[in-house]
Enzyme design. Structure first.
Site, PDB file in Angstrom:
ATOM      1  N   GLU A 120      14.203  -3.398  -3.381  1.00  0.00           N
ATOM      2  CA  GLU A 120      13.501  -3.682  -4.628  1.00  0.00           C
ATOM      3  C   GLU A 120      14.442  -3.561  -5.821  1.00  0.00           C
ATOM      4  OE1 GLU A 120       9.297  -2.266  -6.757  1.00  0.00           O
ATOM      5  OE2 GLU A 120      10.231  -1.004  -5.270  1.00  0.00           O
TER       6      GLU A 120
ATOM      7  N   SER B 100      -0.928  -4.501  -6.525  1.00  0.00           N
ATOM      8  CA  SER B 100      -0.847  -5.835  -7.146  1.00  0.00           C
ATOM      9  C   SER B 100      -1.215  -6.882  -6.116  1.00  0.00           C
ATOM     10  CB  SER B 100       0.571  -6.116  -7.637  1.00  0.00           C
ATOM     11  OG  SER B 100       0.981  -5.115  -8.520  1.00  0.00           O
TER      12      SER B 100
ATOM     13  N   GLY C 175       0.826  -1.213   0.000  1.00  0.00           N
ATOM     14  CA  GLY C 175       0.000   0.000   0.000  1.00  0.00           C
ATOM     15  C   GLY C 175       0.851   1.250   0.000  1.00  0.00           C
TER      16      GLY C 175
END
Lengths: 390, 393
Positions: free
Chosen positions: B244, B161, B127
């Site tokens: 990431e 997602s 989120g």
């Protein structure tokens, strides 16, 4: 602006203004798209069984659009490629779904160019009144964009013919009452000579049609011909020698597609510009970033170049010199392919995530630009066809 | 300077290869190689196989149940898994939230969440983005107000997602509206079953629905589900985004896609087309450069350097190459890419495909991959980072 015999470009190159009739035509199509073809309405039309709205087709007939390019002797209005450009540019703005290109431009064009008096007399008025839709069954599994690649066979059978073969991705094949089919009456798969055209009823025995949506939201079909028996009157144009006529009809269709693409690019650019002015990040409109300003300028230049070439294509679509016609049409298709790719991809990028969503219009314009590039020869095909050293 | 791997690394590669050969379910790899959509069940089946092997969390320390692989081992695994067509493992728990919990979470949070991330009992989603906060993430508006021992959360997240599959969501929320924008943010872990959470799928231009909007209306979240300190969430968020970036180049996946592109091109006889051949050659050369750049970054990490701003270079080049691969596949198919056959990408479809069997994913993949230059920090943002951090402009 007129495309005239003798080559519009050479004689009237400085006349880019519309005539009074052309202005009225542009006004009426613009109004139709504006009033009737909003994004939400289009979605509803797409959900109808044929993938478009019968009511719109009737409206086209009422506006005279279905009669526009046909000779007056056959109930037509006698418009040329410039009039077609005006219609298609506006259709591009609304991403119009109806089979105008397939029925009126391509098949109507083939009947006008190749048909006997009897064929013109029966078919053109039926198109003009909105009673008959047609589709051009030309592409095959291994043809890619080559118009001479025809494996579907037409064998002599008494005075008539028997057709066998499979046609791929027939644009708007599902709604067609008749097909114009390319079939080989002599020679081998890629011989220029030996290609003939036939009019085939959708209901004829041995014709099967598998209708489906295409990735841009329009429709196409697979058409299989299995021992389809035709009378001698089904032959359209000269036996064995239809290829030059097919090329001419496809060149007109390319000019029409170029105009559609211009309408799409201008709309997409307007949407993107509006987004740059209104979307705020880091406390300012993102259009204040110079990097994005230059990208938007590049998109504008690409659309301007495309528009110029779409005009050239329209002015040259009926050039009596096939070499000059081909040169202009291929040049236009290359420019449209390149500009369309840049404008489409950049519009998505500058919108960011919202541009990726189905409920926002930009992605749909991008997808249609992507399929236009693949219709009647992609950029590489037309680079190859363009006679740079002739 | 030497491109060869050590003996141990080569043995590790052989072990990975043998494992994939034995354990990767052929129906799953088939789906990946054919470009079909993966179901939650399919993805979690592979998750459990990796979990049982002890390989589900390559980068986590051993004490938390990770494999504790070196960066080189992780790279070798990624390469082999991509080539074999192993499904992607959802990164939201394993790569994103898990490491944040390990570094900043309380003992109680570690004990509760980490084993469940590993086993796959909890599927996570992210989120972060909001409709008004994309590139400018720190401007996020979802607010959390203290109400006893809970936060009352209100707002909207987007591009979530896997939200429809997820059991938990990690959220950036604003806990101090008066502070400077990066300083009033907290990092909350929220149970997706909490009343007031609503998920709406977003259909994307390829016809898929992998992302969602997540609405939070008076969602009550125990204060103990906050990571670290209140108003320090931006620090944790940045740590997460750094993680990431280590797999951002997507070299393995792109090598696999290049093979596929060549197979399609050959089948369509485009390998004989000079113009097309040049484009594939150019792309392959670009990918070779990216692979070496990626290896250089990995070697740097091994030796304790970076990843610095070079991660942004890998993101930019990697995403451009991913897009180009799908663009050329779309091009190779010519008009055969036009039929829209979305159902053919889903499980259980066994009707006749229109055109060759590699046709259905071509256009959807081309459309879908436009996202790669937008997500994970858009390429424009990456260029800003490079301009400032590397070039000092």
């Amino acid at each position: 602006m007129r495309s005239i015999a003798g080559g519009g470009l050479r004689e009237e190159v400085l006349d880019f203004d519309y005539t009074e009739e052309q202005r009225l035509l542009a006004e009426s199509v613009t109004r139709f798209v504006k009033d009737r073809y909003g994004f939400a309405a289009r979605k509803k039309f797409m959900a109808e069984p044929q993938g478009f709205a019968a009511a719109n087709w009737a409206q086209f007939a009422a506006l005279g659009l279905l009669a526009l390019p046909f000779p007056e002797a056959h109930g037509g209005i006698g418009g040329g490629a410039v009039e077609t450009m005006i219609v298609m540019e506006n259709f591009g703005r609304g991403l119009v779904l109806e089979p105008y290109l397939a029925t009126v431009i391509l098949c109507g064009g083939l009947i006008s160019l190749a048909g006997s008096d009897a064929q013109r007399q029966t078919i053109l008025p039926a198109i003009a009144e909105g009673k008959l839709m047609l589709a051009f069954a030309q592409g095959e599994r291994h043809s890619r964009y080559a118009l001479d690649h025809v494996e579907t066979g037409a064998k002599k059978d008494g005075t008539g013919f028997v057709l066998n073969g499979h046609k791929n991705v027939v644009l708007h094949g599902g709604s067609a009452g008749k097909f114009i089919v390319t079939a080989r009456t002599a020679g081998a798969a890629r011989d220029a000579k030996g290609v003939s055209l036939f009019l085939v009823d959708r209901e004829a025995k041995g014709v099967s049609v598998r209708d489906y949506p295409t990735v841009d939201g329009l429709r196409a079909a697979e058409v299989t011909l299995e021992n389809v028996r035709l009378g001698a009157d089904a032959l359209l144009g000269p036996l064995d020698n239809a290829l030059p006529l097919i090329e001419h009809a496809i060149d007109r269709a390319i000019a029409a597609l170029c105009a559609e693409a211009v309408g799409i690019m201008e709309t997409l650019n307007a949407m993107t510009l509006e987004y740059l002015k209104t979307r705020k990040q880091f406390g300012v409109a993102i259009g204040s970033f110079q990097v994005l300003q230059h990208r938007m300028v590049d998109m504008t230049i690409a659309a301007e170049q495309a528009k110029s070439m779409a005009i050239l294509a329209a002015l040259s679509a009926d050039d009596p010199d096939p070499g000059a016609r081909r040169r202009a049409i291929s040049a236009a298709k290359v420019q449209i392919g390149q500009s369309g790719r840049l404008v489409g991809q950049e519009a998505i990028q500058l919108h960011g995530g919202i541009g990726m969503t189905d409920e926002y219009a930009a992605g749909h314009y991008f997808k249609r630009l992507s399929t236009i590039e693949k219709t009647f020869g992609d950029t590489d095909y037309h680079l190859e066809r363009f006679p740079a050293f002739a | 300077m030497d491109l060869a791997y050590t003996k141990e690394e080569q043995e590790f590669r052989a072990e990975v290869r043998a494992f994939l050969k034995e354990k990767l379910p052929p129906d799953l790899s088939r789906k990946v190689l054919d470009g079909k959509h993966m179901t939650r069940d399919g993805m979690m089946r592979w998750h459990r196989i990796l979990f049982e092997k002890g390989w589900i969390a390559p980068a986590w320390p051993k004490e938390y149940g990770g494999a504790d692989w070196s960066i080189i081992q992780r790279h070798i695994y990624d390469e082999e898994a991509a080539e074999a067509g192993a499904p992607a493992v959802l990164p939201f728990g394993l790569v994103m939230c898990g490491p944040v919990i390990i570094k900043y979470g309380s003992d109680k949070q570690k004990a509760f969440f980490l084993p469940r991330i590993l086993s796959g009992e909890h599927v996570w989603c992210q989120g972060y983005s909001e409709p008004g906060s994309g590139s400018d993430l720190a401007s996020l508006k979802t607010k959390a107000e203290r109400d006893g021992d809970k936060y009352r959360v209100n707002g909207q997240k987007t591009w979530t997602s896997a939200a429809k599959w997820a059991d938990w969501i990690f959220c950036l929320v604003r806990t101090d509206p008066a502070a400077k924008k990066q300083e009033g943010i907290s990092f909350l872990l929220i149970d997706m079953k909490t009343p007031g959470i609503r998920v709406r799928p977003i259909v994307t231009i390829d016809g898929g629905a992998e992302v969602n909007e997540t609405f939070l209306d008076d969602v009550m979240v125990p204060v103990e589900n906050r990571i670290g300190e209140e108003n320090k969430g931006w620090t944790y968020a940045k740590y997460l985004l750094g993680n990431e970036r280590t797999s951002i180049a997507q070299v393995g996946g792109s090598k696999r896609e290049l093979k596929k592109l060549k197979a399609v091109a050959r089948a369509e006889e485009m390998d004989r087309d000079r113009r097309f051949r040049d484009k594939v050659a150019q792309l392959e050369i670009d990918l070779m450069g990216l692979e070496l750049s990626n290896l250089r970054m990995i070697a740097g990490l091994r030796d304790g350097r970076g990843p610095g701003a070079e991660a942004s270079i890998l993101k930019i080049k990697g995403s451009e190459i991913q897009q180009r691969l799908t663009e050329l596949t779309f091009e190779a198919l010519g008009p055969l890419a036009l039929p829209f056959q979305r159902e053919a990408l889903e499980e259980g479809w066994n009707e006749e495909i229109i055109g060759p069997d590699y046709a259905p994913p071509a256009a959807p993949r081309y459309f879908n991959m436009r996202k790669t230059t937008i997500y994970g920090g858009s390429n424009e943002i990456q260029k800003n980072i490079l301009a400032k951090a590397v070039l000092g402009l």
